[in-house]
Design a protein around this motif. Structure first.
Motif, PDB file in Angstrom:
ATOM      1  N   GLU A  41       0.857  -1.180   0.000  1.00  0.00           N
ATOM      2  CA  GLU A  41       0.000   0.000   0.000  1.00  0.00           C
ATOM      3  C   GLU A  41       0.894   1.231   0.000  1.00  0.00           C
ATOM      4  O   GLU A  41       1.742   1.381   0.892  1.00  0.00           O
ATOM      5  CB  GLU A  41      -0.934   0.010   1.214  1.00  0.00           C
ATOM      6  N   ASP A  42       0.734   2.067  -1.021  1.00  0.00           N
ATOM      7  CA  ASP A  42       1.577   3.253  -1.188  1.00  0.00           C
ATOM      8  C   ASP A  42       3.058   2.890  -1.153  1.00  0.00           C
ATOM      9  O   ASP A  42       3.887   3.610  -0.563  1.00  0.00           O
ATOM     10  CB  ASP A  42       1.259   4.288  -0.099  1.00  0.00           C
ATOM     11  N   GLY A  43       3.398   1.740  -1.757  1.00  0.00           N
ATOM     12  CA  GLY A  43       4.784   1.310  -1.842  1.00  0.00           C
ATOM     13  C   GLY A  43       5.321   0.618  -0.611  1.00  0.00           C
ATOM     14  O   GLY A  43       6.459   0.148  -0.604  1.00  0.00           O
ATOM     15  N   LYS A  44       4.520   0.505   0.451  1.00  0.00           N
ATOM     16  CA  LYS A  44       4.962  -0.129   1.700  1.00  0.00           C
ATOM     17  C   LYS A  44       4.432  -1.548   1.787  1.00  0.00           C
ATOM     18  O   LYS A  44       3.240  -1.796   1.556  1.00  0.00           O
ATOM     19  CB  LYS A  44       4.489   0.677   2.910  1.00  0.00           C
ATOM     20  N   LEU A  45       5.301  -2.492   2.110  1.00  0.00           N
ATOM     21  CA  LEU A  45       4.904  -3.895   2.238  1.00  0.00           C
ATOM     22  C   LEU A  45       4.074  -4.086   3.506  1.00  0.00           C
ATOM     23  O   LEU A  45       4.528  -3.803   4.615  1.00  0.00           O
ATOM     24  CB  LEU A  45       6.153  -4.782   2.303  1.00  0.00           C
ATOM     25  N   ILE A  46       2.829  -4.564   3.333  1.00  0.00           N
ATOM     26  CA  ILE A  46       1.965  -4.773   4.497  1.00  0.00           C
ATOM     27  C   ILE A  46       1.642  -6.248   4.738  1.00  0.00           C
ATOM     28  O   ILE A  46       1.191  -6.623   5.815  1.00  0.00           O
ATOM     29  CB  ILE A  46       0.644  -3.984   4.362  1.00  0.00           C
ATOM     30  N   MET A  47       1.857  -7.101   3.725  1.00  0.00           N
ATOM     31  CA  MET A  47       1.556  -8.524   3.884  1.00  0.00           C
ATOM     32  C   MET A  47       2.351  -9.325   2.866  1.00  0.00           C
ATOM     33  O   MET A  47       2.496  -8.920   1.717  1.00  0.00           O
ATOM     34  CB  MET A  47       0.055  -8.793   3.702  1.00  0.00           C
ATOM     35  N   ASP A  48       2.870 -10.478   3.310  1.00  0.00           N
ATOM     36  CA  ASP A  48       3.543 -11.425   2.418  1.00  0.00           C
ATOM     37  C   ASP A  48       3.032 -12.801   2.796  1.00  0.00           C
ATOM     38  O   ASP A  48       3.262 -13.270   3.913  1.00  0.00           O
ATOM     39  CB  ASP A  48       5.056 -11.329   2.589  1.00  0.00           C
ATOM     40  N   ARG A  49       2.337 -13.480   1.884  1.00  0.00           N
ATOM     41  CA  ARG A  49       1.650 -14.714   2.238  1.00  0.00           C
ATOM     42  C   ARG A  49       1.856 -15.801   1.197  1.00  0.00           C
ATOM     43  O   ARG A  49       2.101 -15.537   0.031  1.00  0.00           O
ATOM     44  CB  ARG A  49       0.155 -14.445   2.405  1.00  0.00           C
ATOM     45  N   ILE A  50       1.721 -17.048   1.647  1.00  0.00           N
ATOM     46  CA  ILE A  50       1.749 -18.206   0.757  1.00  0.00           C
ATOM     47  C   ILE A  50       0.438 -18.271  -0.018  1.00  0.00           C
ATOM     48  O   ILE A  50      -0.637 -18.072   0.554  1.00  0.00           O
ATOM     49  CB  ILE A  50       1.962 -19.495   1.570  1.00  0.00           C
ATOM     50  N   LYS A  51       0.511 -18.568  -1.314  1.00  0.00           N
ATOM     51  CA  LYS A  51      -0.689 -18.589  -2.152  1.00  0.00           C
ATOM     52  C   LYS A  51      -1.389 -19.943  -2.159  1.00  0.00           C
ATOM     53  O   LYS A  51      -2.616 -20.010  -2.221  1.00  0.00           O
ATOM     54  CB  LYS A  51      -0.337 -18.212  -3.589  1.00  0.00           C
ATOM     55  N   VAL A  52      -0.613 -21.045  -2.123  1.00  0.00           N
ATOM     56  CA  VAL A  52      -1.197 -22.375  -2.291  1.00  0.00           C
ATOM     57  C   VAL A  52      -0.972 -23.200  -1.032  1.00  0.00           C
ATOM     58  O   VAL A  52       0.158 -23.365  -0.580  1.00  0.00           O
ATOM     59  CB  VAL A  52      -0.588 -23.110  -3.502  1.00  0.00           C
ATOM     60  N   SER A  53      -2.036 -23.726  -0.452  1.00  0.00           N
ATOM     61  CA  SER A  53      -1.927 -24.566   0.737  1.00  0.00           C
ATOM     62  C   SER A  53      -1.437 -25.956   0.378  1.00  0.00           C
ATOM     63  O   SER A  53      -1.714 -26.466  -0.714  1.00  0.00           O
ATOM     64  CB  SER A  53      -3.291 -24.673   1.423  1.00  0.00           C
TER      65      SER A  53
END
Length: 295
Positions: free
Chosen positions: A102-114
């Motif tokens: 958001e506005d260039g700031k990393l707010i979440m990094d998550r795995i896509k596939v379980s």
């Protein structure tokens, strides 16, 4: 690009994180993944093992922007050099991930596939076949060599799936010389042909059901303990303990204490510790089945 610099910094810090003593450093991952990281670090201590070097690389696969939010899909390649007693080995994971800015700031990094299977095919009606073909001699070396060759990619001779764990394991067993039987009934035997295959070839629950039958033609035998397995054997996982088997891995190595290290697809992994406590799919109700293939 601010977001790209921030993502690169995040990956660098992730690599550093694995070799320090902290359990929890970042707030941009999900609670489920944070729990998996804590379990992995605790497990390493219990195994008297340590990560002495960690490398994390990323490869962008897609960017989606909506107003001030940017979703960046990428493949994360983690490599750990692990020391246990006087034994060293490399563990690797490939993960499909999504970083949200958001506005260039990393707010979440998550795995896509379980890693938990989402294939709901009915496998309770599997038809078992005759006992093991006496002409079949399992070639473990060839099976393990195949597992290491294709742990992080798809063999183009076979269909690939988003949830690919059992398809990959079946290919490894087949590479070891296991014969197919049951064509062309999807609920019969264990087989693959062109654009068709048995449930037991691709569905974790179906393969476990097939291997657990005393008359399975592959000759697989259930054993009680993971240390009874050797490279070329198979582990099945019921993450929720609800009787629906979700995941399958292939044993490719043993650690310094004789415990299995496995290769797998979905979250592509090489030489991962067998118990999968470092998975976001893991729960305290998890059940395992261990299958050994006689030579």
């Amino acid at each position: 690009m601010k977001w790209l610099s921030e993502l690169k910094s995040h990956l660098k810090k992730t690599g550093e994180f694995w070799v320090d003593k902290a359990y929890d450093r970042y707030h941009v991952i999900t609670d489920a993944e944070r729990g998996a990281i804590i379990r992995k670090k605790q497990q390493l201590q219990e195994r008297k093992a340590e990560i002495v070097k960690s490398i994390v690389n990323g490869r962008l696969t897609g960017i989606h922007k909506f107003k001030d939010e940017k979703k960046v899909n990428y493949i994360s390649h983690l490599k750990w050099l692990i020391k246990q007693k006087n034994h060293f080995y490399v563990e690797e994971h490939l993960e499909e991930r999504q970083a949200i800015f958001e506005d260039g700031k990393l707010i979440m990094d998550r795995i896509k596939v379980s890693e938990a299977s989402n294939n709901e095919a009915d496998s309770k009606s599997m038809t078992m076949l005759a006992k093991r073909d006496k002409g079949f001699k399992y070639n473990r070396l060839r099976a393990v060599k195949y597992a290491d060759q294709w742990w992080n990619s798809f063999n183009p001779e076979f269909q690939g799936f988003d949830v690919d764990c059992t398809n990959y394991v079946s290919q490894c067993i087949y590479a070891g010389g296991a014969p197919m039987k049951g064509k062309y009934n999807k609920t019969s035997g264990w087989w693959y042909e062109g654009k068709s295959w048995s449930y037991s070839w691709t569905v974790a629950n179906a393969l476990r059901l097939y291997l657990n039958q005393s008359n399975n033609h592959l000759g697989a035998v259930a054993v009680e303990k993971p240390e009874q397995l050797v490279p070329g054997d198979v582990i099945c996982y019921d993450f929720e303990g609800d009787g629906k088997w979700d995941h399958t891995t292939f044993v490719t190595e043993k650690d310094a204490y004789g415990m299995p290290l496995v290769n797998a697809h979905t979250t592509n992994s090489r030489h991962r510790y067998w118990s999968y406590e470092d998975s976001t799919a893991w729960t305290s109700n998890i059940r395992y089945n261990f299958f050994h293939f006689p030579d």
